[in-house]
Design an enzyme around this catalytic site. Structure first.
Site: not given
Ligand code: GRF
Length: 218
Positions: A106, A108, A140, A142
């Protein structure tokens, strides 16, 4: 390395990965893009490049577990080595985690473990910290708690609001995510419960991203 990307929104991270693949900077093949929302712009992006797209909307299932099971079944059918959550706004459940143990990653928009969950850029602005950034981590059970693979930092400027900070973080994401995928494809990460970078680097290699997997890192 075959990957399936899960996305709910505009898909700028998906675009960054696809552009890096096209430019020869990211050695993966995106075999399918799966969304929980029919209107996700990420689907159009993929379709324009001839990539298979599917929608698994929770609305079609009796509960979260049934949706999660259907999602796992579908994603397994593409036989990916890795599943990439790129702006996927739902928490994957036990079926997905069991189908792809240690193989879901993922991105974030914060330097975890700071500011997990929703609205991470807003959380950072409100906390009045001077640095934030992005994290690529293994998923995971969480919320944004899994082992960290790589992070990149960006400054928070005095006039930033959540939107301007998120835009700056996204520019870092667009370099970090393709870089991490490429590094995984080249065997520079050992995945599993305690993933670690096994590529060449020293503590002087990178100031704003670690490990230095970015194509333009020093
Ligand atoms: C990103 O900032 C990512 O970190 C978060 O959701 C956003 C998705 O942006 N999980 P995009 O759809 O890839 O423009």
């Amino acid at each position: 390395m075959n990957v399936v990307v899960l996305a709910s929104g505009r898909g700028s991270n998906l675009r960054a990965v696809l552009e890096a693949v096209e430019a020869g900077r990211c050695g993966v093949s995106v075999t399918a893009v799966v969304s929980d929302r029919e209107s996700a712009a990420a689907l159009e992006l993929a379709q324009a490049r001839g990539i298979d797209t599917r929608v698994v909307s929770p609305k079609g299932y009796r509960d979260r577990a049934a949706w999660d099971e259907a999602l796992a079944h579908l994603v397994l059918s593409f036989e990916p080595r890795l599943v990439v959550l790129a702006g996927f706004m739902r928490i994957v459940g036990p079926s997905m985690l069991a189908a792809f143990p240690g193989r879901i990653i993922n991105v974030h928009p914060a330097l975890l473990p700071a500011f997990p969950g929703m609205d991470a850029p807003l959380q950072a602005v409100r906390a009045r910290v001077s640095l934030s950034g992005c994290t690529v981590h293994i998923v995971d059970a969480g919320v944004d708690t899994g082992p960290i693979l790589a992070q990149a930092a960006v400054p928070i400027l005095p006039d930033d609001d959540a939107e301007s900070l998120h835009a700056r973080i996204q520019r870092a994401e667009h370099r970090l995510l393709p870089g991490v995928l490429d590094a995984i494809a080249r065997g520079l990460f050992e995945l599993g419960d305690t993933p670690r970078f096994v590529g060449p680097c020293s503590s002087d290699d990178a100031m704003l991203a670690w490990p230095p997997v970015l194509p333009s890192a020093p």
